[in-house]
Design a protein around this motif. Structure first.
Motif, PDB file in Angstrom:
ATOM      1  N   UNK A   1       0.832  -1.209   0.000  1.00 17.57           N
ATOM      2  CA  UNK A   1       0.000   0.000   0.000  1.00 17.57           C
ATOM      3  C   UNK A   1       0.868   1.261   0.000  1.00 17.57           C
ATOM      4  N   UNK A   2       1.897   1.254   0.847  1.00 16.51           N
ATOM      5  CA  UNK A   2       2.789   2.415   0.929  1.00 16.51           C
ATOM      6  C   UNK A   2       3.477   2.680  -0.409  1.00 16.51           C
ATOM      7  N   UNK A   3       3.943   1.608  -1.043  1.00 10.54           N
ATOM      8  CA  UNK A   3       4.633   1.776  -2.319  1.00 10.54           C
ATOM      9  C   UNK A   3       3.691   2.309  -3.393  1.00 10.54           C
ATOM     10  N   UNK A   4       2.513   1.720  -3.485  1.00  6.91           N
ATOM     11  CA  UNK A   4       1.548   2.137  -4.503  1.00  6.91           C
ATOM     12  C   UNK A   4       1.128   3.592  -4.296  1.00  6.91           C
ATOM     13  N   UNK A   5       0.848   3.971  -3.035  1.00  5.34           N
ATOM     14  CA  UNK A   5       0.413   5.348  -2.755  1.00  5.34           C
ATOM     15  C   UNK A   5       1.518   6.369  -3.003  1.00  5.34           C
ATOM     16  N   UNK A   6       2.739   5.988  -2.689  1.00  3.15           N
ATOM     17  CA  UNK A   6       3.869   6.893  -2.909  1.00  3.15           C
ATOM     18  C   UNK A   6       4.063   7.163  -4.395  1.00  3.15           C
ATOM     19  N   UNK A   7       4.086   6.114  -5.174  1.00  2.00           N
ATOM     20  CA  UNK A   7       4.274   6.271  -6.616  1.00  2.00           C
ATOM     21  C   UNK A   7       3.111   7.035  -7.237  1.00  2.00           C
ATOM     22  N   UNK A   8       1.901   6.716  -6.792  1.00  3.17           N
ATOM     23  CA  UNK A   8       0.704   7.411  -7.309  1.00  3.17           C
ATOM     24  C   UNK A   8       0.817   8.907  -7.051  1.00  3.17           C
ATOM     25  N   UNK A   9       1.287   9.266  -5.839  1.00  4.88           N
ATOM     26  CA  UNK A   9       1.378  10.677  -5.455  1.00  4.88           C
ATOM     27  C   UNK A   9       2.364  11.438  -6.343  1.00  4.88           C
ATOM     28  N   UNK A  10       3.547  10.873  -6.560  1.00  2.90           N
ATOM     29  CA  UNK A  10       4.539  11.527  -7.412  1.00  2.90           C
ATOM     30  C   UNK A  10       4.003  11.716  -8.832  1.00  2.90           C
ATOM     31  N   UNK A  11       3.307  10.694  -9.318  1.00  3.38           N
ATOM     32  CA  UNK A  11       2.757  10.773 -10.666  1.00  3.38           C
ATOM     33  C   UNK A  11       1.618  11.785 -10.741  1.00  3.38           C
ATOM     34  N   UNK A  12       0.809  11.833  -9.699  1.00  2.00           N
ATOM     35  CA  UNK A  12      -0.373  12.715  -9.697  1.00  2.00           C
ATOM     36  C   UNK A  12       0.037  14.178  -9.791  1.00  2.00           C
ATOM     37  N   UNK A  13       1.117  14.564  -9.092  1.00  2.00           N
ATOM     38  CA  UNK A  13       1.549  15.969  -9.155  1.00  2.00           C
ATOM     39  C   UNK A  13       2.538  16.186 -10.304  1.00  2.00           C
ATOM     40  N   UNK A  14       2.799  15.131 -11.082  1.00  2.00           N
ATOM     41  CA  UNK A  14       3.670  15.247 -12.245  1.00  2.00           C
ATOM     42  C   UNK A  14       5.118  15.484 -11.891  1.00  2.00           C
TER      43      UNK A  14
END
Length: 525
Positions: A428-441
């Protein structure tokens, strides 16, 4: 009353002729009948100190007991008597011990050396203690927060042997005392459980609340007892106060024991008494409802303006707890969140890493944008970054991304911290971290490269949503990782029963975006 008033005036005239016995008997009498005479008690204090060498131990105990009973504080007198009493403890019986401790505790007068000395004497006299003596002694030590493990062990053993003689007050006070000093006594709590259920009809609502709070405070789970307490409490809610409401729901949430009927009834009662709730009551109540997942929209709506009204009395922890609770239960309150946002920015110096993460998570969870707060907290987060664990890192990044608030310096710092701590990240931590970086570009090649190996290593732990989020994140920032995408493809095909339409669309988009083919996955999708 008229006679006592007249005698008070006369006593003031003749005070220089009072001996130790006169002093002790006089203050005892005024306390016994509950007749307050502040001027007399103030005047007696220096006279008693002056004559203290002539007091015997009983007269000193009687004097401090009387001052405590009538509620008249006299620090200099209590300090002087404390020093004197330690030299006369050999003459103490069990009642002297109990009354002395009770008096000092009642007036919140700390005297560590006296309490240490008396604990030794109490253990010598413990065979003479009855149930009330045990309860009052424990209560006194807890009230002034004076820890004495050996004494508490001895009193616990004595209490268990004499539980049949304990009444509801004694049981409630004893348990409260152990919980207050944070001293777990599983044998005592287990023995008390049966006895409380047996005598539950005798408990008033305050005693019931104290029992709940005590069990929760030491983390002693007793489901059968909590079910019984819930039923009994609902019969006595007319007499509950705001502190009782907050402590009750806090206790049930703390031990993870649900009681929907009780929480509904307490919600109604809280609405009636909301104007008496202080900041701690508010924070603990909303936290408890959120913790057990018990929705009460009417209560949360009513609490919002009360919280805003009392906001100047909230400390930083209470504000964080409040916004966290509203977010956890999914109850939006824009005015409250705006008010707390302004207040929080003035208290950030008191924030620890958990406060930072919980605040950001709460605002993001309810999609409540607060740019100034997020900017201010990003600075504080970088100061506290050494204290962040993997979940803190992931949740902070997720929060900033969720409200689309960019903070390059913070993301750089968190990326470096994440890479060093990847072994502690779960799926969960890995998925959320990567999602966050991608979301803000925000591209972080080093982080994505480091994550690639770790994801493959832990891929069996990922659910389909986490797999989809990882694919989407890599594709969104254009970070190609062919070996990872092959592994994700194989794992995704094992979990497609749980994929939704958004997941299907994001998966095929991700593979197309990075130019990675997977015919079997596309056929299955």
């Amino acid at each position: 009353p008229e006679l006592f008033d007249a005698l008070s005036t006369k006593a003031l005239e003749k005070l220089d002729t009072f001996n130790s016995q006169n002093i002790a008997n006089t203050v005892w009498a005024y306390a016994k009948v509950g007749h307050s005479s502040p001027e007399l008690f103030d005047a007696i204090s220096p006279r008693a100190i002056e004559k203290l060498d002539t007091f015997n131990s009983q007269e000193m105990v009687t004097t401090v007991y009387a001052y405590a009973k009538i509620g008249h504080s006299s620090p200099k007198l209590f300090d002087a008597i404390s020093q004197k009493l330690m030299k006369t403890l050999d003459h103490f019986n069990s009642q002297n011990i109990v009354n002395t401790m009770w008096a000092y505790a009642k007036l919140d007068h700390s005297s560590p050396k006296l309490f240490d000395a008396i604990s030794v004497k109490a253990m010598e006299k413990i065979d003479d203690f009855n149930s009330r003596d045990i309860a009052n002694t424990m209560w006194a030590y807890a009230k002034v927060n004076h820890k004495s493990p050996k004494l508490f062990d001895a009193l616990s053993t004595k209490a268990i042997k004499n539980l049949d003689t304990f009444n509801s007050r004694d049981m409630a006070n004893t348990l409260w005392a152990y919980a207050k000093v944070g001293y777990a006594s599983p044998k005592l709590y287990t023995a008390m459980t049966t006895k409380i259920i047996e005598k539950l009809d005798l408990f008033n609502i305050q005693e019931i609340v104290n029992v709940m709070w005590a069990y929760a405070r030491v983390g002693h789970k007793a489901p059968i007892l909590f079910d019984a307490l819930s039923r009994k409490a609902m019969q006595k809610l007319d007499n509950i106060n705001s502190q009782g409401i907050a402590n009750t729901v806090w206790a049930y949430a703390r031990v993870g024991h649900t009681s929907p009927e009780l929480f509904d009834a307490l919600s109604t009662k809280a609405l009636e008494k909301l104007d008496t709730f202080n900041s701690q009551n508010i924070a603990n109540t909303v936290w408890a409802y959120a913790k057990v997942g018990h929705s009460s929209p009417e209560l949360f709506d009513a609490i919002s303006p009360r919280a805003i009204e009392k906001l100047d009395t909230f400390n930083s922890q209470e504000m964080v707890t409040t916004v966290y609770a509203y977010a956890k239960i999914g109850h939006s309150s824009p005015k409250l969140f705006d008010a707390i946002s302004q207040k929080l920015m003035k208290t950030l110096d008191h924030f620890n890493s958990q406060n930072i993460v919980n605040t950001m998570w709460a605002y993001a969870k309810l999609d409540h944008s607060s740019p100034k707060l997020f900017d201010a907290i990003s600075v504080k987060a970088m100061e506290k970054i050494d204290d962040f664990n993997s979940r803190d890192i992931a949740n902070t990044m997720w929060a900033y991304a969720k409200v689309n608030h960019k903070s390059p310096k913070l993301f750089d710092a968190l990326s470096t911290k994440a890479i060093k701590n990847l072994d502690t990240f779960n799926s969960r931590d890995m998925a959320n971290t990567l999602w966050a970086y991608a979301k803000v570009g925000y591209a972080s090649p080093k982080l994505y490269t480091a994550m690639t190996t770790k994801i493959i290593e832990k891929l069996d732990l990922f659910n389909i949503q986490e797999i989809v989020n990882v694919m989407w994140a890599y594709a969104r920032v254009g970070h190609k990782a062919p070996i990872l995408f092959d592994a994700l493809s194989r794992k995704a095909m094992q979990k497609l029963d749980n994929i939704n339409s958004q997941g299907i669309a994001n998966t095929v988009w991700a593979y197309a975006r990075v130019g990675h083919t997977s015919p079997e996955l596309f056929d299955a999708l």
